[in-house]
Design a protein around this motif. Structure first.
Motif, PDB file in Angstrom:
ATOM      1  N   ARG A   1     -71.675  43.118 -18.678  1.00 35.18           N
ATOM      2  CA  ARG A   1     -72.903  42.347 -18.814  1.00 35.18           C
ATOM      3  C   ARG A   1     -72.992  41.313 -17.699  1.00 35.18           C
ATOM      4  N   ILE A   2     -74.182  41.198 -17.116  1.00 34.84           N
ATOM      5  CA  ILE A   2     -74.428  40.150 -16.132  1.00 34.84           C
ATOM      6  C   ILE A   2     -75.077  38.978 -16.851  1.00 34.84           C
TER       7      ILE A   2
ATOM      8  N   ALA B   1     -79.066  28.120   6.926  1.00 30.15           N
ATOM      9  CA  ALA B   1     -77.784  28.030   6.235  1.00 30.15           C
ATOM     10  C   ALA B   1     -77.231  29.433   6.025  1.00 30.15           C
ATOM     11  N   VAL B   2     -75.998  29.490   5.567  1.00 33.74           N
ATOM     12  CA  VAL B   2     -75.452  30.742   5.044  1.00 33.74           C
ATOM     13  C   VAL B   2     -75.782  30.778   3.551  1.00 33.74           C
ATOM     14  N   TYR B   3     -76.406  31.851   3.145  1.00 26.03           N
ATOM     15  CA  TYR B   3     -76.814  32.014   1.751  1.00 26.03           C
ATOM     16  C   TYR B   3     -75.822  32.915   1.037  1.00 26.03           C
ATOM     17  N   TYR B   4     -75.330  32.432  -0.097  1.00 27.08           N
ATOM     18  CA  TYR B   4     -74.330  33.154  -0.871  1.00 27.08           C
ATOM     19  C   TYR B   4     -74.895  33.571  -2.224  1.00 27.08           C
ATOM     20  N   CYS B   5     -74.646  34.811  -2.562  1.00 22.13           N
ATOM     21  CA  CYS B   5     -74.999  35.316  -3.882  1.00 22.13           C
ATOM     22  C   CYS B   5     -73.870  34.962  -4.851  1.00 22.13           C
ATOM     23  N   ASN B   6     -74.238  34.602  -6.055  1.00 25.34           N
ATOM     24  CA  ASN B   6     -73.262  34.309  -7.103  1.00 25.34           C
ATOM     25  C   ASN B   6     -73.661  35.034  -8.371  1.00 25.34           C
ATOM     26  N   ALA B   7     -72.674  35.555  -9.068  1.00 25.48           N
ATOM     27  CA  ALA B   7     -72.959  36.248 -10.323  1.00 25.48           C
ATOM     28  C   ALA B   7     -71.901  35.897 -11.360  1.00 25.48           C
ATOM     29  N   ASP B   8     -72.368  35.621 -12.559  1.00 24.51           N
ATOM     30  CA  ASP B   8     -71.514  35.367 -13.726  1.00 24.51           C
ATOM     31  C   ASP B   8     -71.482  36.667 -14.517  1.00 24.51           C
TER      32      ASP B   8
ATOM     33  N   LYS C   1     -80.868  47.805 -11.696  1.00 24.57           N
ATOM     34  CA  LYS C   1     -80.138  47.973 -10.442  1.00 24.57           C
ATOM     35  C   LYS C   1     -79.058  46.910 -10.251  1.00 24.57           C
ATOM     36  N   ASN C   2     -78.894  46.038 -11.232  1.00 23.05           N
ATOM     37  CA  ASN C   2     -77.920  44.930 -11.107  1.00 23.05           C
ATOM     38  C   ASN C   2     -78.127  44.162  -9.805  1.00 23.05           C
ATOM     39  N   THR C   3     -79.365  43.905  -9.494  1.00 28.02           N
ATOM     40  CA  THR C   3     -79.718  43.294  -8.213  1.00 28.02           C
ATOM     41  C   THR C   3     -80.582  42.057  -8.427  1.00 28.02           C
ATOM     42  N   VAL C   4     -80.305  41.043  -7.625  1.00 27.95           N
ATOM     43  CA  VAL C   4     -81.122  39.837  -7.629  1.00 27.95           C
ATOM     44  C   VAL C   4     -81.742  39.676  -6.254  1.00 27.95           C
ATOM     45  N   TYR C   5     -82.969  39.183  -6.233  1.00 33.39           N
ATOM     46  CA  TYR C   5     -83.712  38.995  -4.997  1.00 33.39           C
ATOM     47  C   TYR C   5     -84.093  37.523  -4.842  1.00 33.39           C
TER      48      TYR C   5
END
Length: 119
Positions: free
Chosen positions: A30-31, A90-97, A74-78
């Motif tokens: 689960r996301i 900046a450098v953009y970082y994806c984060n997922a719990d 798709k377990n994808t965030v935009y």
């Protein structure tokens, strides 16, 4: 194990737009939340936007300009970024719990994607 793969960064002129994507794969039960943070040179990493099952949450500096969305299938965030400013560089970082099981839950980070806003 879980992997986050980001894409969509690049160079854009002030006032322009970019769309970032982050796809999660691997052992996913689960996301719980997905989102974006950014870090500019010499500054601390800061919240850009996050999304859970409730309303999205935005950093003050991007409200009204950025929109976060998620494709659960798709377990994808935009992250749609409009009216970009040089200070968005900046450098953009994806984060997922992510929960990999009912007993295993942790936070994951992507490798980061560079966004540069310059004329």
């Amino acid at each position: 194990q879980v992997q986050l793969v980001e894409s969509g960064g690049g160079l854009v002129q002030p006032g322009g737009s970019l769309r970032l994507s982050c796809a999660a794969s691997g052992s996913i039960f689960r996301i719980n939340a997905m989102g974006w943070y950014r870090q500019a040179p010499g500054k601390q990493r800061e919240l850009v936007a996050t999304t859970t099952s409730s309303s999205p949450n935005y950093g003050d500096s991007v409200k009204g300009r950025f929109t976060i969305s998620r494709d659960n299938g798709k377990n994808t965030v935009y992250l749609q970024m409009n009216s970009l400013k040089p200070e968005d560089t900046a450098v953009y970082y994806c984060n997922a719990d992510i929960s990999s099981s009912t007993a295993l839950r942790r936070s994951y980070w992507g490798q980061g994607t560079q966004v540069t806003v310059s004329s």
